[in-house]
Design a protein around this motif. Structure first.
Motif, PDB file in Angstrom:
ATOM      1  N   ALA A  92       0.842  -1.196   0.000  1.00  0.00           N
ATOM      2  CA  ALA A  92       0.000   0.000   0.000  1.00  0.00           C
ATOM      3  C   ALA A  92       0.875   1.243   0.000  1.00  0.00           C
ATOM      4  O   ALA A  92       2.019   1.234   0.480  1.00  0.00           O
ATOM      5  N   LEU A  93       0.313   2.314  -0.529  1.00  0.00           N
ATOM      6  CA  LEU A  93       0.914   3.639  -0.468  1.00  0.00           C
ATOM      7  C   LEU A  93      -0.123   4.559   0.146  1.00  0.00           C
ATOM      8  O   LEU A  93      -1.242   4.665  -0.350  1.00  0.00           O
ATOM      9  N   LEU A  94       0.250   5.204   1.264  1.00  0.00           N
ATOM     10  CA  LEU A  94      -0.702   6.017   2.019  1.00  0.00           C
ATOM     11  C   LEU A  94      -0.241   7.468   2.074  1.00  0.00           C
ATOM     12  O   LEU A  94       0.942   7.747   2.316  1.00  0.00           O
ATOM     13  N   ASP A  95      -1.167   8.385   1.837  1.00  0.00           N
ATOM     14  CA  ASP A  95      -0.897   9.792   2.090  1.00  0.00           C
ATOM     15  C   ASP A  95      -0.760   9.960   3.598  1.00  0.00           C
ATOM     16  O   ASP A  95      -1.723   9.774   4.349  1.00  0.00           O
ATOM     17  N   ALA A  96       0.429  10.318   4.056  1.00  0.00           N
ATOM     18  CA  ALA A  96       0.712  10.336   5.497  1.00  0.00           C
ATOM     19  C   ALA A  96       0.669  11.734   6.094  1.00  0.00           C
ATOM     20  O   ALA A  96       1.073  11.912   7.243  1.00  0.00           O
ATOM     21  N   SER A  97       0.184  12.711   5.362  1.00  0.00           N
ATOM     22  CA  SER A  97       0.180  14.083   5.883  1.00  0.00           C
ATOM     23  C   SER A  97      -0.641  14.192   7.159  1.00  0.00           C
ATOM     24  O   SER A  97      -0.171  14.689   8.186  1.00  0.00           O
ATOM     25  N   ASP A  98      -1.891  13.732   7.121  1.00  0.00           N
ATOM     26  CA  ASP A  98      -2.723  13.787   8.319  1.00  0.00           C
ATOM     27  C   ASP A  98      -2.269  12.773   9.361  1.00  0.00           C
ATOM     28  O   ASP A  98      -2.313  13.044  10.565  1.00  0.00           O
ATOM     29  N   LEU A  99      -1.831  11.596   8.909  1.00  0.00           N
ATOM     30  CA  LEU A  99      -1.349  10.588   9.842  1.00  0.00           C
ATOM     31  C   LEU A  99      -0.161  11.098  10.647  1.00  0.00           C
ATOM     32  O   LEU A  99       0.002  10.753  11.820  1.00  0.00           O
ATOM     33  N   THR A 100       0.691  11.923  10.023  1.00  0.00           N
ATOM     34  CA  THR A 100       1.863  12.448  10.725  1.00  0.00           C
ATOM     35  C   THR A 100       1.442  13.365  11.871  1.00  0.00           C
ATOM     36  O   THR A 100       2.012  13.313  12.969  1.00  0.00           O
ATOM     37  N   ARG A 103       0.036  10.951  14.641  1.00  0.00           N
ATOM     38  CA  ARG A 103       1.023  10.144  15.368  1.00  0.00           C
ATOM     39  C   ARG A 103       1.944  11.016  16.184  1.00  0.00           C
ATOM     40  O   ARG A 103       2.429  10.620  17.239  1.00  0.00           O
ATOM     41  N   THR A 104       2.197  12.266  15.732  1.00  0.00           N
ATOM     42  CA  THR A 104       3.033  13.175  16.513  1.00  0.00           C
ATOM     43  C   THR A 104       2.365  13.488  17.844  1.00  0.00           C
ATOM     44  O   THR A 104       2.998  13.409  18.910  1.00  0.00           O
ATOM     45  N   ALA A 105       1.089  13.837  17.797  1.00  0.00           N
ATOM     46  CA  ALA A 105       0.362  14.150  19.020  1.00  0.00           C
ATOM     47  C   ALA A 105       0.190  12.920  19.898  1.00  0.00           C
ATOM     48  O   ALA A 105       0.361  12.978  21.123  1.00  0.00           O
ATOM     49  N   ALA A 106      -0.150  11.798  19.293  1.00  0.00           N
ATOM     50  CA  ALA A 106      -0.365  10.579  20.067  1.00  0.00           C
ATOM     51  C   ALA A 106       0.915  10.134  20.757  1.00  0.00           C
ATOM     52  O   ALA A 106       0.880   9.663  21.903  1.00  0.00           O
ATOM     53  N   THR A 107       2.055  10.281  20.093  1.00  0.00           N
ATOM     54  CA  THR A 107       3.336   9.905  20.695  1.00  0.00           C
ATOM     55  C   THR A 107       3.636  10.776  21.907  1.00  0.00           C
ATOM     56  O   THR A 107       4.047  10.281  22.966  1.00  0.00           O
ATOM     57  N   THR A 108       3.440  12.081  21.776  1.00  0.00           N
ATOM     58  CA  THR A 108       3.642  12.985  22.898  1.00  0.00           C
ATOM     59  C   THR A 108       2.767  12.594  24.085  1.00  0.00           C
ATOM     60  O   THR A 108       3.243  12.495  25.228  1.00  0.00           O
ATOM     61  N   VAL A 109       1.496  12.375  23.823  1.00  0.00           N
ATOM     62  CA  VAL A 109       0.552  12.091  24.904  1.00  0.00           C
ATOM     63  C   VAL A 109       0.824  10.724  25.526  1.00  0.00           C
ATOM     64  O   VAL A 109       0.696  10.546  26.746  1.00  0.00           O
ATOM     65  N   GLY A 127       1.114  27.047  21.323  1.00  0.00           N
ATOM     66  CA  GLY A 127       0.977  26.874  19.884  1.00  0.00           C
ATOM     67  C   GLY A 127      -0.233  26.003  19.627  1.00  0.00           C
ATOM     68  O   GLY A 127      -0.263  24.849  20.072  1.00  0.00           O
ATOM     69  N   TYR A 128      -1.255  26.550  18.938  1.00  0.00           N
ATOM     70  CA  TYR A 128      -2.507  25.811  18.834  1.00  0.00           C
ATOM     71  C   TYR A 128      -2.980  25.731  17.387  1.00  0.00           C
ATOM     72  O   TYR A 128      -4.122  26.022  17.060  1.00  0.00           O
ATOM     73  N   GLY A 129      -2.048  25.301  16.522  1.00  0.00           N
ATOM     74  CA  GLY A 129      -2.424  24.974  15.151  1.00  0.00           C
ATOM     75  C   GLY A 129      -2.941  23.545  15.089  1.00  0.00           C
ATOM     76  O   GLY A 129      -3.432  22.988  16.073  1.00  0.00           O
ATOM     77  N   ARG A 130      -2.805  22.908  13.931  1.00  0.00           N
ATOM     78  CA  ARG A 130      -3.313  21.546  13.772  1.00  0.00           C
ATOM     79  C   ARG A 130      -2.687  20.592  14.784  1.00  0.00           C
ATOM     80  O   ARG A 130      -3.367  19.761  15.389  1.00  0.00           O
ATOM     81  N   ILE A 131      -1.373  20.711  14.980  1.00  0.00           N
ATOM     82  CA  ILE A 131      -0.692  19.780  15.866  1.00  0.00           C
ATOM     83  C   ILE A 131      -1.056  20.065  17.319  1.00  0.00           C
ATOM     84  O   ILE A 131      -1.266  19.142  18.113  1.00  0.00           O
ATOM     85  N   GLY A 132      -1.148  21.332  17.697  1.00  0.00           N
ATOM     86  CA  GLY A 132      -1.547  21.671  19.054  1.00  0.00           C
ATOM     87  C   GLY A 132      -2.943  21.171  19.376  1.00  0.00           C
ATOM     88  O   GLY A 132      -3.193  20.640  20.463  1.00  0.00           O
ATOM     89  N   ARG A 133      -3.868  21.341  18.439  1.00  0.00           N
ATOM     90  CA  ARG A 133      -5.230  20.866  18.661  1.00  0.00           C
ATOM     91  C   ARG A 133      -5.263  19.346  18.782  1.00  0.00           C
ATOM     92  O   ARG A 133      -6.009  18.792  19.598  1.00  0.00           O
ATOM     93  N   MET A 180       2.892  21.282  26.786  1.00  0.00           N
ATOM     94  CA  MET A 180       3.145  20.674  25.480  1.00  0.00           C
ATOM     95  C   MET A 180       3.469  21.784  24.475  1.00  0.00           C
ATOM     96  O   MET A 180       2.622  22.603  24.133  1.00  0.00           O
ATOM     97  N   LEU A 181       4.732  21.810  24.044  1.00  0.00           N
ATOM     98  CA  LEU A 181       5.193  22.817  23.088  1.00  0.00           C
ATOM     99  C   LEU A 181       4.886  22.327  21.680  1.00  0.00           C
ATOM    100  O   LEU A 181       5.378  21.276  21.260  1.00  0.00           O
ATOM    101  N   CYS A 182       4.100  23.096  20.953  1.00  0.00           N
ATOM    102  CA  CYS A 182       3.643  22.692  19.617  1.00  0.00           C
ATOM    103  C   CYS A 182       3.844  23.832  18.627  1.00  0.00           C
ATOM    104  O   CYS A 182       2.956  24.140  17.826  1.00  0.00           O
ATOM    105  N   THR A 183       4.998  24.487  18.708  1.00  0.00           N
ATOM    106  CA  THR A 183       5.281  25.638  17.858  1.00  0.00           C
ATOM    107  C   THR A 183       6.124  25.225  16.660  1.00  0.00           C
ATOM    108  O   THR A 183       6.557  24.079  16.544  1.00  0.00           O
ATOM    109  N   SER A 184       6.388  26.160  15.791  1.00  0.00           N
ATOM    110  CA  SER A 184       7.316  25.950  14.679  1.00  0.00           C
ATOM    111  C   SER A 184       8.591  26.750  14.912  1.00  0.00           C
ATOM    112  O   SER A 184       9.247  27.188  13.976  1.00  0.00           O
ATOM    113  N   ALA A 185       8.946  26.923  16.179  1.00  0.00           N
ATOM    114  CA  ALA A 185      10.058  27.799  16.549  1.00  0.00           C
ATOM    115  C   ALA A 185      11.410  27.192  16.190  1.00  0.00           C
ATOM    116  O   ALA A 185      11.577  25.974  16.163  1.00  0.00           O
ATOM    117  N   ALA A 186      12.364  28.074  15.939  1.00  0.00           N
ATOM    118  CA  ALA A 186      13.755  27.678  15.768  1.00  0.00           C
ATOM    119  C   ALA A 186      14.597  28.268  16.895  1.00  0.00           C
ATOM    120  O   ALA A 186      15.822  28.307  16.808  1.00  0.00           O
TER     121      ALA A 186
END
Length: 302
Positions: A92-100, A103-109, A127-133, A180-186
Motif C-alpha cells: 500500500a501507499l498512504l498519504d501520510a500528511s494527516d497521519l503524521t 502520530r506526533t500528538a499521540a506519541t507525545t501524549v 501553539g494551537y495549530g493543527r498539531i496543538g489541537r 506541550m510545546l507545539c510551535t514551529s520555533a527555531a
C-alpha cells in the motif's frame, strides 16, 4: 498495490498501535533506525523514516519532502509505503500528511501519560495549530479529567472544544503540570528551569532549521526522556548541550522503556523533558493500522 489517499485511524486505535509498536521495540534485539535526510540541490530536503513491523510482516518507509518556494510557503508532503516481507512487493501507499499530525500528538501524549503523576490536573498547549489541537484531543482521550489551557497568539479563534484560551505564555504556564510545546520555533520558547519540579514539558520537531523550543543550557538541569536514542543525534538542543559537556547517558529512558515499564520514572526533584523528533516505527505502526481499517471498511462494502 493499494493507494489510500485519505487514511483513517481512530484515536483509540492510534494509541493502541503505538503502544504495541514501542512495546515490541522494547524487547527487540534490533534497534529502531533513525531518520535519514537527503539534501536537495536547490534547497530543501527529503526525510526518510524507515521501520520494520515483524508482526505484520511489512517493511515501511515514509518519505517527507520539504520544498521551499520562491513565493509562498514551502511544499511539505508525506507518503508511507508498506512492503511485504514475504513477497517483496508493495502492499500500500498512504498519504501520510494527516497521519503524521496524529502520530506526533499521540506519541507525545503516550509519553506524557507515563511521565505524569496520576493526580496531574492542568495542561498547557503552547501553539494551537493543527498539531496543538491534536495534542489537546489525544490528552482528553487518556486524561479526560485534566483541564487544558492554550496560548495561540496567531489564531486564538481556533481555541475551543473545552480548551481555555489565555493571553500569554506566562498565564498558560501558571500551575500547569504538563506543558506541550507545539510551535514551529527555531529558538527558545520557554526555559523549563523556571518551572516547578516534576512539571513535564514535551517538545516536537519542525522543518525550521535548527528547530528547538528550549535553551540547550537548560538540558543539564532537567530530567530528559526521548522517543528514541537516535534523537540525541538530531534534536538541536540536545546536540548542542552534549557539545557543551552534558552527558547523553544522563537520559533517563526512551519511549520503548516507558511503555515497557523499564524506564526510571521522574524523581519529582527537577522539571521533566520529553523530546521527540518523529520515528519510522511510529509511521509504520499507524500506516498499518490505517491499512487494516481500510481493509475492514472495503470488505464491509463488498
Amino acid at each position: 498495490m493499494r493507494v489510500i489517499a485519505t487514511p483513517h485511524v481512530s484515536e483509540r486505535a492510534m494509541l493502541a498501535a503505538l503502544r504495541e509498536a514501542f512495546g515490541d521495540l522494547s524487547h527487540s534485539e534490533v534497534a529502531g533506525p533513525g531518520q535519514f535526510v537527503v539534501d536537495l540541490p536547490d534547497g530543501g530536503d527529503v526525510i526518510h523514516y524507515p521501520a520494520v513491523l515483524p508482526g505484520a510482516g511489512v517493511y515501511a518507509v515514509k518519505v517527507s519532502p520539504y520544498l521551499p518556494q520562491e513565493a509562498g510557503p514551502a511544499v511539505v508532503t508525506a507518503w508511507t509505503m508498506l512492503v511485504s516481507l514475504s513477497s517483496g512487493q508493495p502492499v500500500a501507499l498512504l498519504d501520510a500528511s494527516d497521519l503524521t499530525v496524529e502520530r506526533t500528538a499521540a506519541t507525545t501524549v503516550l509519553a506524557a501519560d507515563h511521565l505524569l503523576p496520576p493526580d496531574a490536573r492542568t495542561a498547557a498547549v503552547i501553539g494551537y495549530g493543527r498539531i496543538g489541537r491534536a495534542h489537546a484531543r489525544y490528552l482528553r482521550h487518556v486524561r479526560p479529567g485534566m483541564a487544558v489551557r492554550a496560548y495561540a497568539p496567531q489564531r486564538p479563534e481556533h481555541v475551543g472544544d473545552g480548551v481555555e484560551a489565555v493571553a500569554d505564555i506566562r498565564q498558560a504556564l501558571a500551575g500547569a503540570d504538563l506543558v506541550m510545546l507545539c510551535t514551529s520555533a527555531a529558538d527558545d520558547v520557554i526555559d523549563p528551569r523556571n518551572l516547578a519540579p516534576g512539571v513535564v514539558v514535551t517538545s516536537i520537531s519542525t522543518n525550521a532549521p535548527g528547530a528547538r523550543e528550549i535553551p540547550p543550557a537548560a538540558v543539564p538541569d532537567i530530567e530528559v526522556y526521548v522517543d528514541a536514542r537516535t534523537t540525541l543525534d538530531v534534536a538541536t538542543e540536545l546536540v548542542q548541550a552534549a557539545g557543551s559537556g552534558w552527558d547523553p547517558d544522563a537520559v533517563r529512558g526512551d519511549l520503548a522503556d516507558l511503555v515497557a515499564d523499564k524506564a526510571q520514572l521522574p524523581s519529582g526533584q527537577r522539571p521533566v523533558y520529553f523530546r521527540s523528533v518523529g520515528l519510522g516505527i511510529e509511521d509504520a505502526a499507524v500506516a498499518w493500522a490505517a491499512y487494516e481499517y481500510d481493509n475492514e471498511t472495503t470488505e464491509g462494502r463488498s
